[in-house]
Write a protein that holds these residues in place. Sequence first.
Motif, PDB file in Angstrom:
ATOM      1  N   LEU A 331       0.812  -1.216   0.000  1.00 14.70           N
ATOM      2  CA  LEU A 331       0.000   0.000   0.000  1.00 14.70           C
ATOM      3  C   LEU A 331       0.843   1.262   0.000  1.00 14.70           C
ATOM      4  CD1 LEU A 331      -2.746   1.390   0.153  1.00 14.70           C
ATOM      5  CD2 LEU A 331      -2.653   1.167   2.627  1.00 14.70           C
ATOM      6  N   SER A 332       1.838   1.327   0.862  1.00 14.25           N
ATOM      7  CA  SER A 332       2.638   2.552   0.976  1.00 14.25           C
ATOM      8  C   SER A 332       3.334   2.886  -0.330  1.00 14.25           C
ATOM      9  CB  SER A 332       3.668   2.411   2.100  1.00 14.25           C
ATOM     10  OG  SER A 332       3.019   2.304   3.342  1.00 14.25           O
ATOM     11  N   SER A 333       3.901   1.878  -0.993  1.00 16.61           N
ATOM     12  CA  SER A 333       4.631   2.143  -2.231  1.00 16.61           C
ATOM     13  C   SER A 333       3.697   2.660  -3.314  1.00 16.61           C
ATOM     14  CB  SER A 333       5.346   0.876  -2.709  1.00 16.61           C
ATOM     15  OG  SER A 333       4.415  -0.142  -3.019  1.00 16.61           O
ATOM     16  N   PHE A 334       2.462   2.156  -3.332  1.00 19.44           N
ATOM     17  CA  PHE A 334       1.520   2.649  -4.328  1.00 19.44           C
ATOM     18  C   PHE A 334       1.145   4.102  -4.044  1.00 19.44           C
ATOM     19  CE2 PHE A 334      -0.063  -0.396  -7.409  1.00 19.44           C
ATOM     20  CZ  PHE A 334       0.544  -1.568  -6.982  1.00 19.44           C
ATOM     21  N   MET A 335       0.955   4.417  -2.777  1.00 22.25           N
ATOM     22  CA  MET A 335       0.551   5.775  -2.435  1.00 22.25           C
ATOM     23  C   MET A 335       1.681   6.760  -2.718  1.00 22.25           C
ATOM     24  SD  MET A 335      -1.545   4.905   1.001  1.00 22.25           S
ATOM     25  CE  MET A 335      -1.986   6.572   1.358  1.00 22.25           C
ATOM     26  N   VAL A 336       2.908   6.353  -2.442  1.00 23.00           N
ATOM     27  CA  VAL A 336       4.036   7.218  -2.740  1.00 23.00           C
ATOM     28  C   VAL A 336       4.236   7.304  -4.246  1.00 23.00           C
ATOM     29  CG1 VAL A 336       6.523   7.516  -2.448  1.00 23.00           C
ATOM     30  CG2 VAL A 336       5.147   6.766  -0.538  1.00 23.00           C
ATOM     31  N   GLY A 337       3.858   6.219  -4.946  1.00 17.21           N
ATOM     32  CA  GLY A 337       4.009   6.208  -6.385  1.00 17.21           C
ATOM     33  C   GLY A 337       3.107   7.191  -7.092  1.00 17.21           C
ATOM     34  N   ASP A 338       2.036   7.617  -6.433  1.00 19.83           N
ATOM     35  CA  ASP A 338       1.151   8.627  -7.028  1.00 19.83           C
ATOM     36  C   ASP A 338       0.963   9.757  -6.027  1.00 19.83           C
ATOM     37  OD1 ASP A 338      -2.262   8.699  -8.349  1.00 19.83           O
ATOM     38  OD2 ASP A 338      -0.572  10.049  -8.615  1.00 19.83           O
ATOM     39  N   PRO A 339       2.020  10.544  -5.786  1.00 21.87           N
ATOM     40  CA  PRO A 339       1.989  11.544  -4.717  1.00 21.87           C
ATOM     41  C   PRO A 339       1.058  12.703  -4.984  1.00 21.87           C
ATOM     42  CG  PRO A 339       3.973  11.787  -6.037  1.00 21.87           C
ATOM     43  CD  PRO A 339       3.290  10.537  -6.519  1.00 21.87           C
ATOM     44  N   SER A 340       0.641  12.907  -6.236  1.00 22.25           N
ATOM     45  CA  SER A 340      -0.189  14.072  -6.548  1.00 22.25           C
ATOM     46  C   SER A 340      -1.501  14.053  -5.788  1.00 22.25           C
ATOM     47  CB  SER A 340      -0.475  14.115  -8.060  1.00 22.25           C
ATOM     48  OG  SER A 340      -1.190  12.959  -8.463  1.00 22.25           O
ATOM     49  N   GLN A 341      -1.931  12.856  -5.339  1.00 26.75           N
ATOM     50  CA  GLN A 341      -3.226  12.750  -4.683  1.00 26.75           C
ATOM     51  C   GLN A 341      -3.221  13.340  -3.281  1.00 26.75           C
ATOM     52  OE1 GLN A 341      -5.639   9.115  -5.465  1.00 26.75           O
ATOM     53  NE2 GLN A 341      -3.722   8.272  -6.200  1.00 26.75           N
ATOM     54  N   TYR A 342      -2.055  13.374  -2.642  1.00 28.51           N
ATOM     55  CA  TYR A 342      -2.059  13.874  -1.275  1.00 28.51           C
ATOM     56  C   TYR A 342      -0.820  14.694  -0.913  1.00 28.51           C
ATOM     57  CZ  TYR A 342       1.257  10.176  -0.214  1.00 28.51           C
ATOM     58  OH  TYR A 342       2.353   9.383  -0.197  1.00 28.51           O
ATOM     59  N   MET A 343       0.224  14.652  -1.732  1.00 27.28           N
ATOM     60  CA  MET A 343       1.464  15.334  -1.379  1.00 27.28           C
ATOM     61  C   MET A 343       1.296  16.847  -1.314  1.00 27.28           C
ATOM     62  SD  MET A 343       4.083  13.636  -0.503  1.00 27.28           S
ATOM     63  CE  MET A 343       4.574  11.921  -0.403  1.00 27.28           C
ATOM     64  N   ASP A 344       0.461  17.398  -2.191  1.00 25.03           N
ATOM     65  CA  ASP A 344       0.259  18.847  -2.166  1.00 25.03           C
ATOM     66  C   ASP A 344      -0.280  19.299  -0.815  1.00 25.03           C
ATOM     67  OD1 ASP A 344       1.181  19.064  -4.707  1.00 25.03           O
ATOM     68  OD2 ASP A 344      -0.787  19.238  -5.646  1.00 25.03           O
ATOM     69  N   SER A 345      -1.214  18.498  -0.284  1.00 22.69           N
ATOM     70  CA  SER A 345      -1.813  18.833   1.005  1.00 22.69           C
ATOM     71  C   SER A 345      -0.775  18.760   2.118  1.00 22.69           C
ATOM     72  CB  SER A 345      -2.971  17.878   1.302  1.00 22.69           C
ATOM     73  OG  SER A 345      -3.541  18.162   2.545  1.00 22.69           O
ATOM     74  N   LEU A 346       0.043  17.707   2.118  1.00 29.51           N
ATOM     75  CA  LEU A 346       1.061  17.566   3.152  1.00 29.51           C
ATOM     76  C   LEU A 346       2.183  18.580   2.973  1.00 29.51           C
ATOM     77  CD1 LEU A 346       1.364  13.684   3.394  1.00 29.51           C
ATOM     78  CD2 LEU A 346      -0.101  15.226   4.701  1.00 29.51           C
TER      79      LEU A 346
END
Length: 452
Positions: A331-346
């Motif tokens: 799960l973590s690698s997939f989420m990091v693999g598409d950072p546009s979904q949450y990285m802007d917020s963080l």
Amino acid sequence: MTDDLKLHIKQLFSLWTRHSEMSSAAEVRDNKRMIIESSIGLMNYFRNVMVGYESTKEVQDLLTNLEIMLYIHGWIPSGELHLNKILVKCEQLCDIRYNSNVQEEAVAGFDAESEILLDQLTQTTTKKLQINTIAGMAGLGKTTLARKLFNDLLIEYMFDIRAWTCVSQVYHKKDLLLGILSSFINDLTDEIHKMSDEQLGEKLYKLFKGRKYLVVLDDIWDCKAWNDIRIYFPDDQTGSRVLFTSRDIDMSLHVKAARPAHVLRLRTQGESWDIFMKKVFRTGICPSHLEEHGKVITRKCEGLPLAIVIAAGLLKNNWSVEWWTHIAEGLSSFMVGDPSQYMDSLALSYNYLPPHLRPCFLYLGAFPEDYEIPVTKLIWLWIAQGFIDQTGCRILEDVAEDILMDLIKRSLVMTPTMRTDGQVKTCRVHDILHDFCRRKAKEENFLPNSYR
């Protein structure tokens, strides 16, 4: 999605499950009759909701396949696999029918908190202007909860004016005022846009004067934004309210007439599963062959709605066991693999940190994921790395402790265990923030040896 569909499916599945348990011929006959009636009811439901969509070949094929499953095979229950196939067809039809509609927001577990805040906003015993705050780390659902309150029928009834605006990290006073005005003036004219800050503020003041208003300032970063526009909010003892959402749990301490902040918590496992179900399944029912994998995934999200929603986005419309297993394992690698979904917020939280806090925060990513870091050890390591600067005559340990408390107050660090004297014993960062720290450290070439 109406509750009618969920009721139809649950009723039919219950009848099928019970069929194999029937002992007498009369029971079997009666149950089969109810299965037929329930199957007809489900088919009629889809014929009604798909009116206007049935002309496409895809919809025609789906309706035909569902009908065959229900009428030919469905009247003779044939096991769990058959039920799951029917559920898949129902989901495919719902995706076509409701594709253009926004799915229900992930608000599971907010009922009790909604009631508390709704009571605070609508209580008639306090007539003076009051400031309420919903606080917590990025991704907890502050805006979702605020929106739920903002659209509540009681709120609509109680307040003469409701306004909503988002306060960006780098804001402009004029944009704030225009954002509030646009909530109840449908078409802001060129004349209004050309007004000065003072003219806009005066216009807002006149609109609020003598009326009961509710204004939501979403994602406010510090009290400076509020102080800049505070004079345009008259207090006529009408019971008006202002609602902040903020990542700073200490925001309310610096604002006059503010109640203590309502700090959102992480969701429980049951609430996390409810959020996941709402985001993935239109029918609100998870096929049995995917349920175990889905619950593993929601556990890995650790109660953070943002993480659950991101994971749900990876799984929606792909119902193969292999894919769900793949996501559950990485799960973590997939989420990091598409950072546009949450990285802007963080990234907003990170960018807003004072320079002296940034290395201390990024250093947390060097610890293993899920590791509860002893505070004493962390402070020594910060000092050893040279992150802590001497402040006056204070010792470095005290300065480092203040930095840790600042990160905790900013909702970037969690405190799993406390000492008996109330001091923090261990701390950790949520997995998503841990991933963010590692990604940001790589971008900035921050202590590569530590991260190896």
